[in-house]
Scaffold this motif. Structure first.
Motif, PDB file in Angstrom:
ATOM      1  N   UNK A 197       0.780  -1.253  -0.023  1.00  0.00           N
ATOM      2  CA  UNK A 197      -0.121   0.034   0.013  1.00  0.00           C
ATOM      3  C   UNK A 197       0.949   1.075  -0.096  1.00  0.00           C
ATOM      4  N   UNK A 198       1.989   1.208   0.848  1.00  0.00           N
ATOM      5  CA  UNK A 198       2.845   2.437   0.862  1.00  0.00           C
ATOM      6  C   UNK A 198       3.505   2.469  -0.562  1.00  0.00           C
ATOM      7  N   UNK A 199       3.810   1.389  -1.106  1.00  0.00           N
ATOM      8  CA  UNK A 199       4.396   1.499  -2.347  1.00  0.00           C
ATOM      9  C   UNK A 199       3.842   2.294  -3.506  1.00  0.00           C
ATOM     10  N   UNK A 200       2.344   1.968  -3.429  1.00  0.00           N
ATOM     11  CA  UNK A 200       1.576   2.734  -4.372  1.00  0.00           C
ATOM     12  C   UNK A 200       1.655   4.125  -4.387  1.00  0.00           C
ATOM     13  N   UNK A 201       1.646   4.604  -3.157  1.00  0.00           N
ATOM     14  CA  UNK A 201       1.716   5.882  -2.933  1.00  0.00           C
ATOM     15  C   UNK A 201       3.111   6.514  -3.681  1.00  0.00           C
ATOM     16  N   UNK A 202       4.312   5.696  -3.414  1.00  0.00           N
ATOM     17  CA  UNK A 202       5.618   6.285  -3.819  1.00  0.00           C
ATOM     18  C   UNK A 202       5.457   6.104  -5.286  1.00  0.00           C
ATOM     19  N   UNK A 203       4.889   5.111  -6.108  1.00  0.00           N
ATOM     20  CA  UNK A 203       4.925   4.946  -7.465  1.00  0.00           C
ATOM     21  C   UNK A 203       3.978   6.110  -7.940  1.00  0.00           C
ATOM     22  N   UNK A 204       2.952   6.543  -7.414  1.00  0.00           N
ATOM     23  CA  UNK A 204       2.046   7.705  -7.849  1.00  0.00           C
ATOM     24  C   UNK A 204       2.873   8.862  -7.975  1.00  0.00           C
ATOM     25  N   UNK A 205       3.716   9.342  -6.772  1.00  0.00           N
ATOM     26  CA  UNK A 205       4.508  10.452  -6.962  1.00  0.00           C
ATOM     27  C   UNK A 205       5.649  10.302  -7.844  1.00  0.00           C
ATOM     28  N   UNK A 206       6.512   9.218  -8.268  1.00  0.00           N
ATOM     29  CA  UNK A 206       7.718   9.168  -9.163  1.00  0.00           C
ATOM     30  C   UNK A 206       6.798   9.246 -10.461  1.00  0.00           C
ATOM     31  N   UNK A 207       5.927   8.469 -10.741  1.00  0.00           N
ATOM     32  CA  UNK A 207       5.474   8.563 -12.127  1.00  0.00           C
ATOM     33  C   UNK A 207       4.671   9.980 -12.330  1.00  0.00           C
ATOM     34  N   UNK A 208       3.986  10.725 -11.596  1.00  0.00           N
ATOM     35  CA  UNK A 208       3.554  12.116 -11.756  1.00  0.00           C
ATOM     36  C   UNK A 208       4.995  13.038 -11.987  1.00  0.00           C
ATOM     37  N   UNK A 209       6.114  12.560 -11.418  1.00  0.00           N
ATOM     38  CA  UNK A 209       7.298  13.520 -11.581  1.00  0.00           C
ATOM     39  C   UNK A 209       8.023  13.106 -12.972  1.00  0.00           C
ATOM     40  N   UNK A 210       7.260  12.290 -13.444  1.00  0.00           N
ATOM     41  CA  UNK A 210       7.702  11.614 -14.998  1.00  0.00           C
ATOM     42  C   UNK A 210       9.417  11.294 -14.873  1.00  0.00           C
ATOM     43  N   UNK A 211       9.610  10.532 -13.742  1.00  0.00           N
ATOM     44  CA  UNK A 211      11.032   9.984 -13.513  1.00  0.00           C
ATOM     45  C   UNK A 211      11.413   8.680 -14.312  1.00  0.00           C
ATOM     46  N   UNK A 212      12.410   8.424 -14.819  1.00  0.00           N
ATOM     47  CA  UNK A 212      12.716   6.967 -15.357  1.00  0.00           C
ATOM     48  C   UNK A 212      13.083   6.344 -14.240  1.00  0.00           C
ATOM     49  N   UNK A 213      12.690   4.926 -14.364  1.00  0.00           N
ATOM     50  CA  UNK A 213      13.207   3.887 -13.408  1.00  0.00           C
ATOM     51  C   UNK A 213      12.918   2.620 -13.703  1.00  0.00           C
ATOM     52  N   UNK A 214      13.540   1.839 -12.949  1.00  0.00           N
ATOM     53  CA  UNK A 214      13.532   0.294 -13.231  1.00  0.00           C
ATOM     54  C   UNK A 214      13.179  -0.465 -11.951  1.00  0.00           C
ATOM     55  N   UNK A 215      12.517  -1.679 -12.132  1.00  0.00           N
ATOM     56  CA  UNK A 215      11.963  -2.462 -10.594  1.00  0.00           C
ATOM     57  C   UNK A 215      12.627  -3.756 -10.720  1.00  0.00           C
ATOM     58  N   UNK A 216      13.071  -4.243  -9.685  1.00  0.00           N
ATOM     59  CA  UNK A 216      13.420  -5.622  -9.175  1.00  0.00           C
ATOM     60  C   UNK A 216      12.470  -6.387  -8.433  1.00  0.00           C
ATOM     61  N   UNK A 217      11.843  -7.171  -9.031  1.00  0.00           N
ATOM     62  CA  UNK A 217      10.889  -8.041  -8.082  1.00  0.00           C
ATOM     63  C   UNK A 217      11.588  -9.205  -7.578  1.00  0.00           C
ATOM     64  N   UNK A 218      11.687  -9.431  -6.185  1.00  0.00           N
ATOM     65  CA  UNK A 218      12.403 -10.526  -5.617  1.00  0.00           C
ATOM     66  C   UNK A 218      11.760 -11.319  -4.763  1.00  0.00           C
ATOM     67  N   UNK A 219      11.719 -12.479  -4.840  1.00  0.00           N
ATOM     68  CA  UNK A 219      11.077 -13.554  -4.160  1.00  0.00           C
ATOM     69  C   UNK A 219      12.156 -14.423  -3.155  1.00  0.00           C
ATOM     70  N   UNK A 220      12.267 -14.574  -1.950  1.00  0.00           N
ATOM     71  CA  UNK A 220      13.089 -15.174  -1.113  1.00  0.00           C
ATOM     72  C   UNK A 220      12.526 -16.868  -1.260  1.00  0.00           C
ATOM     73  N   UNK A 221      13.385 -17.649  -2.083  1.00  0.00           N
ATOM     74  CA  UNK A 221      12.922 -19.070  -2.583  1.00  0.00           C
ATOM     75  C   UNK A 221      12.574 -20.101  -1.298  1.00  0.00           C
ATOM     76  N   UNK A 222      13.623 -19.782  -0.446  1.00  0.00           N
ATOM     77  CA  UNK A 222      13.580 -20.789   0.726  1.00  0.00           C
ATOM     78  C   UNK A 222      12.928 -20.180   2.028  1.00  0.00           C
ATOM     79  N   UNK A 223      12.371 -19.485   1.975  1.00  0.00           N
ATOM     80  CA  UNK A 223      11.842 -18.799   3.203  1.00  0.00           C
ATOM     81  C   UNK A 223      10.696 -19.787   3.794  1.00  0.00           C
TER      82      UNK A 223
END
Length: 554
Positions: free
Chosen positions: A408-434
């Motif tokens: 939920x907090x990440x959505x707030x951040x995404x809304x901000x950086x997208x409205x600022x027209x920033x360039x960015x990349x994302x890395x989706x990470x899963x902890x396999x052996x959790x």
């Protein structure tokens, strides 16, 4: 002692003067501003708009005559061009005898073909400037008219119009294709052979008109001599509706204290000529400087007259004020010193005021103290509510274990950086052996492994980047102001740190991660999560497949 009232001293003797002065002011302002100037102002604007509208409508008869001469020629060219297109011989369209003849006679300058899809987008053309143009958005009314006509008649020859980007005269023919798309042929006409009344409208000058300027629907002027529209003027035109015979919707903008007036309206060919595919934005410049001068002279004269009356009024008030000045000054001094003396002023209102002053001061003082205490209590309650609000907000947006923002907090951040027209990349990470660590060693070890991984990620990224905990074993890293190549290097550094941890650690567990790297290219927030998670899952499946093969080989 015979006391006198303030009304007797200050009002009765000056009442007649006040009423007379008010009447004179109202009459002068009404006559000069509303009756004289406004009547001339409004009638001039309306007559100017009416004259220009009649000029447009009368000129359409000449344009319709010239348009009729080209329609039969274009109909034959359209049929033959479509036949050449269907056989794949597109170059033959430009070498047709009819076209060569018209070009030699300087009747036309050029010919172009277009293929328009069902949504109004030009998907194929030899005129690259129009490739990708969406007619349903640029000329929505004409697009609806064109689709309805072609669905019924399968073929339509339009009347003369003007290019959206250049205002060059053109005539278009349309034919419904078997797949539902539309085949279009456009002839670029020699403007010397076409009456361009939109360029020649500058000859319309009468009364106070200084200039008439015309533009198309994309704000391109019909003449290079016309001034370009600024952003404010473009916004004015977007608020207006198109009119045909009688201009009813227009906007007036004044400059230089009303000395210059700009009138804006939108015009299109009237009902019987609706197949003409063009619209006109008109800006009329009217100079009222001479009329404003006359109006100002009248106002100056009125001000002199009113000033004389005001002077007389001021003298009378000054005379009456002196009669009560001394007792009032004494009363003010008593108020400043915080004491009340029983003083006879011979003015009923002042003597009454002195009697009630002491009671009023005491009452107000008590009331102020009560309100200050109440305000202080309210302030404390408000501060307590704000603290509770901040705590609840922090709990709603952050993960309790890692103190990272949750989804939920990440959505707030995404809304901000997208409205600022920033360039960015994302890395989706899963902890396999959790799950395995949680099952074998318990919650404490699993939580410690989470914190170890978070520490590695924080060591890998920069201060301006973000880490979010999306779920129990999934994280999302946002790398700001980077491209895909730089992100791959950062990801490699993260993987190297994980390997180093696994080699050097004496923990009962090792860290195994799967990840998906995605570059932001205008996706919405949901798509960012879905696409990056999909890439992570693809890597996880490849790792599982590799393990299966190794087991089979054993």
């Amino acid at each position: 002692m015979n006391k006198k009232r303030l009304k007797d001293l200050l009002f009765s003797n000056t009442f007649v003067i006040m009423v007379t002065l008010g009447i004179i002011m109202i009459v002068i302002i009404f006559v000069t501003e509303n009756i004289l100037f406004k009547h001339l102002y409004n009638s001039t604007i309306k007559s100017s708009i009416t004259t220009i509208s009649k000029y447009y409508n009368n000129s359409m008869e000449y344009l319709a005559f010239h348009s009729g001469n080209y329609e039969q020629i274009l109909s034959e060219i359209l049929n033959e061009a479509y036949s050449n297109y269907k056989t794949g011989n597109k170059q033959a369209i430009f070498s047709m005898p009819e076209i060569k003849f018209l070009e030699e006679k300087k009747i036309i300058k050029n010919v172009n073909y277009y293929v328009i899809d069902k949504n109004g987008v030009i998907i194929e053309t030899d005129y690259n400037n129009d490739l990708g143009l969406n007619l349903s958005l640029r000329v929505p009314e004409y697009w609806r008219f064109l689709k309805q006509t072609l669905e019924k008649d399968k073929k339509f020859i339009g009347k003369i119009s003007f290019e959206i980007k250049t205002n060059n005269p053109r005539i278009y023919g349309y034919k419904m294709m078997e797949n539902g798309n539309i085949f279009e042929v456009g002839l670029l006409l020699n403007e010397k052979n076409i009456p361009n009344f939109l360029k020649d409208i500058s000859i319309v000058k009468f009364n106070f008109i200084e200039g008439v300027y015309t533009y198309n629907n994309s704000y391109i002027p019909f003449s290079s001599n016309y001034p370009l529209l600024d952003d404010e003027e473009k916004n004015i035109f977007t608020k207006l509706k198109y009119s045909d015979e009688e201009i009813k919707d227009y906007i007036i903008k004044e400059k230089s204290d009303g000395k210059k007036v700009y009138v804006y309206f939108k015009w299109k060919p009237r009902g019987s000529e609706s197949s003409f595919n063009f619209m006109v934005l008109t800006k009329v410049e009217i100079n009222f400087s001479d009329i404003v001068k006359i109006k100002n002279y009248l106002i100056y004269i009125s001000m002199l007259v009113i000033g004389g009356f005001i002077l007389i009024f001021a003298l009378v008030i000054a005379y009456n004020t002196r009669k009560v000045e001394k007792p009032l000054i004494k009363l003010i001094k008593n108020i400043e010193n915080g004491k009340i003396e029983e003083v006879e002023t011979n003015v009923l209102e002042i003597d009454t005021l002195i009697k009630y002053y002491s009671h009023l001061v005491t009452t107000l003082s008590n009331r102020i103290n009560e309100e200050e205490n109440e305000l202080l209590n309210l302030k404390k309650k408000f501060e307590l509510v704000e603290k509770e609000k901040e705590l609840l907000y922090d709990m709603a947006l952050k993960d309790e274990l890692t103190k990272l923002f949750n989804k939920k907090g990440s959505i707030k951040v995404f809304q901000k950086i997208i409205s600022n027209k920033e360039s960015f990349c994302v890395i989706y990470i899963s902890l396999d052996n959790y799950g395995n660590v949680l099952e074998r060693y318990g919650k404490n070890e699993a939580s410690e492994m989470i914190l170890e991984l978070v520490g590695i990620m924080q060591k890998t990224i920069r201060d301006r980047d973000f880490i979010f905990r999306i779920s129990e074993e999934e994280f999302l890293i946002v790398l700001r102001y980077v491209n895909l190549e730089i992100s791959q290097k950062i990801l490699k550094r993260l993987v190297d740190f994980v390997k180093k941890f696994n080699i050097t650690t004496d923990k009962v567990y090792k860290i195994s991660i799967s990840y998906g790297l995605l570059e932001y290219k205008g996706q919405n927030i949901d798509s960012i999560f879905i696409e990056s998670k999909k890439r992570m899952k693809e890597m996880k499946e490849k790792k599982k497949e590799l393990l299966r093969r190794l087991k089979n080989n054993d």
